[in-house]
Scaffold this motif. Structure first.
Motif, mmCIF file in Angstrom:
data_model
loop_
_atom_site.group_PDB
_atom_site.id
_atom_site.type_symbol
_atom_site.label_atom_id
_atom_site.label_comp_id
_atom_site.label_asym_id
_atom_site.label_seq_id
_atom_site.Cartn_x
_atom_site.Cartn_y
_atom_site.Cartn_z
ATOM 1 N N CYS A 130 0.845 -1.198 0.000
ATOM 2 C CA CYS A 130 0.000 0.000 0.000
ATOM 3 C C CYS A 130 0.883 1.251 0.000
ATOM 4 C CB CYS A 130 -0.891 -0.020 1.243
ATOM 5 S SG CYS A 130 -1.785 1.497 1.562
ATOM 6 N N LEU A 153 -3.404 -0.013 -2.733
ATOM 7 C CA LEU A 153 -3.854 0.475 -1.429
ATOM 8 C C LEU A 153 -4.336 -0.718 -0.618
ATOM 9 C CD1 LEU A 153 -5.978 3.623 -2.380
ATOM 10 C CD2 LEU A 153 -3.662 3.588 -1.451
ATOM 11 N N LYS A 213 -8.533 -2.585 4.014
ATOM 12 C CA LYS A 213 -9.253 -2.192 5.228
ATOM 13 C C LYS A 213 -9.057 -0.738 5.626
ATOM 14 C CE LYS A 213 -9.793 -6.627 7.409
ATOM 15 N NZ LYS A 213 -9.479 -7.485 8.530
ATOM 16 N N ARG A 214 -7.886 -0.210 5.443
ATOM 17 C CA ARG A 214 -7.631 1.122 5.987
ATOM 18 C C ARG A 214 -7.610 2.230 4.944
ATOM 19 N NH1 ARG A 214 -4.132 2.028 11.135
ATOM 20 N NH2 ARG A 214 -4.891 4.095 11.625
ATOM 21 N N HIS A 215 -6.980 1.998 3.808
ATOM 22 C CA HIS A 215 -6.748 3.105 2.878
ATOM 23 C C HIS A 215 -7.535 3.050 1.569
ATOM 24 C CE1 HIS A 215 -3.011 3.357 5.424
ATOM 25 N NE2 HIS A 215 -3.672 4.474 5.647
ATOM 26 N N HIS A 216 -8.092 1.901 1.203
ATOM 27 C CA HIS A 216 -8.854 1.847 -0.043
ATOM 28 C C HIS A 216 -10.342 2.110 0.200
ATOM 29 C CE1 HIS A 216 -10.090 -0.479 -3.931
ATOM 30 N NE2 HIS A 216 -10.267 0.806 -4.054
ATOM 31 N N GLN A 217 -11.000 1.258 0.970
ATOM 32 C CA GLN A 217 -12.448 1.359 1.072
ATOM 33 C C GLN A 217 -13.007 1.608 2.463
ATOM 34 O OE1 GLN A 217 -14.564 -1.788 -0.885
ATOM 35 N NE2 GLN A 217 -13.136 -1.869 -2.573
ATOM 36 N N GLY A 258 -11.533 2.418 5.844
ATOM 37 C CA GLY A 258 -11.075 3.301 6.919
ATOM 38 C C GLY A 258 -11.668 4.698 6.845
ATOM 39 N N SER A 267 -9.950 6.716 4.147
ATOM 40 C CA SER A 267 -9.734 5.908 2.944
ATOM 41 C C SER A 267 -10.076 6.696 1.681
ATOM 42 C CB SER A 267 -10.581 4.635 3.001
ATOM 43 O OG SER A 267 -11.952 4.968 2.885
ATOM 44 N N HIS A 268 -9.658 6.155 0.562
ATOM 45 C CA HIS A 268 -9.922 6.769 -0.736
ATOM 46 C C HIS A 268 -11.421 6.877 -0.999
ATOM 47 C CE1 HIS A 268 -10.040 6.765 -5.247
ATOM 48 N NE2 HIS A 268 -9.220 7.761 -5.010
ATOM 49 N N PHE A 312 -8.267 12.736 -0.480
ATOM 50 C CA PHE A 312 -7.411 11.645 -0.025
ATOM 51 C C PHE A 312 -5.935 11.964 -0.260
ATOM 52 C CE2 PHE A 312 -5.141 7.663 -1.023
ATOM 53 C CZ PHE A 312 -5.403 6.919 0.112
#
Length: 102
Positions: free
Chosen positions: A9, A56, A59-63, A65, A68-69, A76
């Motif tokens: 990521c 990414l 769990k945290r940065h794509h969808q 968190g 997240s993005h 973002f």
């Protein structure tokens, strides 16, 4: 897409493209598996080209968190202090060097 998923990521790795196969890197901790995030320009309700994806963590940065993005959208990149266009270009260059065609 398989090529992109081989990287850690970019947020967890603090803007550096690092191969997941390089093992545990003490400089960062990734929170979940890597996904290809479609981050390029697109129209309403459309997905951008597979040429404009970045790795990414799901769990945290794509969808999922709060930062997240999918939650922050266009904010973002500034929130995480990342150069989206620069990372896409760098990843495309790495792909070309490994014999891939865009």
């Amino acid at each position: 897409l398989e090529f992109v998923q081989s990287f850690a990521c970019v947020v967890c790795a603090r803007g550096i493209l690092i191969r997941e196969s390089e093992g545990c890197n003490p400089r960062f901790q990734q929170y979940s598996r890597t996904e290809c995030a479609h981050v390029g320009q697109r129209g309403l309700s459309q997905r951008c080209s597979d040429r404009e994806v970045l790795p990414l963590c799901f769990k945290r940065h794509h969808q999922l968190g709060p930062y997240s993005h999918h939650v922050l959208g266009k904010q973002f990149w500034s929130y995480h202090k990342l150069n989206r266009a620069g990372l896409i270009a760098e990843l495309q260059e790495l792909y070309r060097k490994e014999g891939g065609e865009l």
